[in-house]
Scaffold this motif. Structure first.
Motif, PDB file in Angstrom:
ATOM      1  N   GLU A   1      42.602  -5.287 -19.301  1.00 29.70           N
ATOM      2  CA  GLU A   1      43.737  -4.449 -19.669  1.00 29.70           C
ATOM      3  C   GLU A   1      44.510  -4.999 -20.865  1.00 29.70           C
ATOM      4  OE1 GLU A   1      43.087  -5.568 -16.637  1.00 29.70           O
ATOM      5  OE2 GLU A   1      42.316  -3.697 -15.769  1.00 29.70           O
ATOM      6  N   ALA A   2      44.283  -6.267 -21.182  1.00 31.54           N
ATOM      7  CA  ALA A   2      45.031  -6.901 -22.272  1.00 31.54           C
ATOM      8  C   ALA A   2      44.454  -6.580 -23.641  1.00 31.54           C
ATOM      9  CB  ALA A   2      45.059  -8.417 -22.070  1.00 31.54           C
ATOM     10  N   VAL A   3      43.238  -6.035 -23.699  1.00 35.36           N
ATOM     11  CA  VAL A   3      42.604  -5.729 -24.981  1.00 35.36           C
ATOM     12  C   VAL A   3      42.216  -4.259 -25.008  1.00 35.36           C
ATOM     13  CG1 VAL A   3      41.769  -8.050 -25.431  1.00 35.36           C
ATOM     14  CG2 VAL A   3      40.339  -6.493 -24.119  1.00 35.36           C
ATOM     15  N   MET A   4      42.432  -3.626 -26.139  1.00 34.61           N
ATOM     16  CA  MET A   4      42.077  -2.218 -26.281  1.00 34.61           C
ATOM     17  C   MET A   4      40.605  -2.085 -26.629  1.00 34.61           C
ATOM     18  SD  MET A   4      45.396  -0.785 -28.376  1.00 34.61           S
ATOM     19  CE  MET A   4      44.696   0.874 -28.491  1.00 34.61           C
ATOM     20  N   PRO A   5      39.985  -0.957 -26.298  1.00 35.65           N
ATOM     21  CA  PRO A   5      38.573  -0.763 -26.639  1.00 35.65           C
ATOM     22  C   PRO A   5      38.358  -0.757 -28.148  1.00 35.65           C
ATOM     23  CG  PRO A   5      39.313   0.871 -25.028  1.00 35.65           C
ATOM     24  CD  PRO A   5      40.541   0.181 -25.533  1.00 35.65           C
ATOM     25  N   LEU A   6      37.260  -1.346 -28.588  1.00 36.05           N
ATOM     26  CA  LEU A   6      36.855  -1.243 -29.987  1.00 36.05           C
ATOM     27  C   LEU A   6      35.968  -0.028 -30.215  1.00 36.05           C
ATOM     28  CD1 LEU A   6      36.171  -4.865 -31.259  1.00 36.05           C
ATOM     29  CD2 LEU A   6      38.036  -3.329 -31.840  1.00 36.05           C
ATOM     30  N   TRP A   7      35.439   0.536 -29.151  1.00 35.11           N
ATOM     31  CA  TRP A   7      34.682   1.785 -29.249  1.00 35.11           C
ATOM     32  C   TRP A   7      34.930   2.619 -28.008  1.00 35.11           C
ATOM     33  CZ3 TRP A   7      30.554   3.335 -25.977  1.00 35.11           C
ATOM     34  CH2 TRP A   7      29.953   4.555 -26.337  1.00 35.11           C
ATOM     35  N   THR A   8      35.144   3.911 -28.209  1.00 38.89           N
ATOM     36  CA  THR A   8      35.236   4.839 -27.097  1.00 38.89           C
ATOM     37  C   THR A   8      34.329   6.021 -27.378  1.00 38.89           C
ATOM     38  OG1 THR A   8      37.178   5.884 -28.125  1.00 38.89           O
ATOM     39  CG2 THR A   8      37.592   4.216 -26.438  1.00 38.89           C
ATOM     40  N   GLY A   9      33.588   6.450 -26.361  1.00 40.77           N
ATOM     41  CA  GLY A   9      32.693   7.586 -26.507  1.00 40.77           C
ATOM     42  C   GLY A   9      33.374   8.883 -26.113  1.00 40.77           C
ATOM     43  N   ALA A  10      32.765   9.982 -26.492  1.00 45.39           N
ATOM     44  CA  ALA A  10      33.335  11.300 -26.212  1.00 45.39           C
ATOM     45  C   ALA A  10      33.440  11.571 -24.720  1.00 45.39           C
ATOM     46  CB  ALA A  10      32.491  12.384 -26.888  1.00 45.39           C
ATOM     47  N   GLU A  11      32.554  10.944 -23.919  1.00 46.56           N
ATOM     48  CA  GLU A  11      32.544  11.168 -22.478  1.00 46.56           C
ATOM     49  C   GLU A  11      33.334  10.118 -21.699  1.00 46.56           C
ATOM     50  OE1 GLU A  11      31.264  13.923 -21.265  1.00 46.56           O
ATOM     51  OE2 GLU A  11      30.689  14.487 -23.312  1.00 46.56           O
ATOM     52  N   GLY A  12      33.983   9.199 -22.416  1.00 44.02           N
ATOM     53  CA  GLY A  12      34.798   8.196 -21.742  1.00 44.02           C
ATOM     54  C   GLY A  12      34.200   6.803 -21.690  1.00 44.02           C
ATOM     55  N   SER A  13      33.022   6.610 -22.265  1.00 42.77           N
ATOM     56  CA  SER A  13      32.451   5.263 -22.347  1.00 42.77           C
ATOM     57  C   SER A  13      33.320   4.408 -23.275  1.00 42.77           C
ATOM     58  CB  SER A  13      31.020   5.314 -22.885  1.00 42.77           C
ATOM     59  OG  SER A  13      30.195   6.115 -22.075  1.00 42.77           O
ATOM     60  N   GLU A  14      33.247   3.087 -23.103  1.00 42.26           N
ATOM     61  CA  GLU A  14      34.037   2.213 -23.967  1.00 42.26           C
ATOM     62  C   GLU A  14      33.467   0.805 -23.991  1.00 42.26           C
ATOM     63  OE1 GLU A  14      37.927   2.344 -22.141  1.00 42.26           O
ATOM     64  OE2 GLU A  14      37.514   0.472 -21.056  1.00 42.26           O
TER      65      GLU A  14
END
Length: 220
Positions: free
Chosen positions: A84-97
């Motif tokens: 939770e302390a780091v934001m995703p560097l990639w997120t997919g259209a379906e919610g992958s990250e």
């Protein structure tokens, strides 16, 4: 805004330092990394908003981890990082990250990533520099690992490893979300020094918008 400007200055300093250490001109780095000279000049002046795909190409070319370009020196001997302390560097259209949790120090650093893959969603990656080894350990669900055109099913409790200097894709399989830990082992070299830390949130915010919309075939 101040945090974003500070993150850009850190990135600019780290890219310039790594490029100088590698003995590369702006023209040569741009040619090898397939990044325009204008973009590199702006980046080293702490201008613009580089996306994750650009950082991956620069890191691969310079022989450093993505974290080494994004972070300042870590404080303390031990660092504990929660997802939770780091934001995703990639997120997919379906919610992958994908979240880059931390990078170890030393002459052959290791990146540690947390991934979630939704069923049917995939993440193609370009080949990395020779000597890069990736390991994926599935903790829940199922995935399909595609390396150089060959599919390999990987289920919960299984771990796969491969040389990452070939095209490869991570794809969610089955009917449930796949959770996995990926490590990226970088080859030792004079430019591989990094810090054992996760990227700070200001850097995450700087990259998050571009990373989420980056083409899926231009990322790690």
């Amino acid at each position: 805004m101040a945090e974003t400007e500070a993150a850009l200055r850190t990135l600019a300093h780290n890219v310039r330092t790594a490029r100088t250490r590698a003995g590369l001109s702006l023209d040569e780095l741009g040619r090898r990394a397939k990044v325009s000279k204008g973009a590199l000049v702006g980046l080293e002046k702490a201008q613009g908003n580089p996306n994750f795909a650009t950082l991956v190409r620069l890191a691969d070319t310079l022989g450093v981890s993505v974290s080494a370009l994004m972070e300042g020196p870590a404080e303390g001997r031990v660092r504990v990082v929660t997802a939770e302390a780091v934001m995703p560097l990639w997120t997919g259209a379906e919610g992958s990250e994908a979240r880059l949790m931390l990078t170890t120090s030393g002459p052959a650093p290791v990146e540690v990533w947390r991934w979630t893959l939704q069923p049917g969603e995939e993440y193609p990656s370009h080949p990395h520099q020779a000597g890069v080894v990736e390991t994926v350990s599935v903790t829940a669900g199922r995935m399909t690992l595609v390396v150089d055109g060959t599919e390999h099913p990987v289920e919960a409790g299984q771990t796969a490893t491969f040389d990452a200097d070939a095209p490869h894709t991570y794809r969610g399989a089955g009917t449930k979300t796949c959770h996995l830990i990926m490590t990226v082992h970088l080859p030792p070299g004079p430019t591989s020094t990094t810090w054992p830390a996760s990227a700070d949130n200001s850097t995450r915010r700087m990259l998050h918008g571009a990373a989420g919309s980056a083409p899926s075939n231009s990322s790690r």
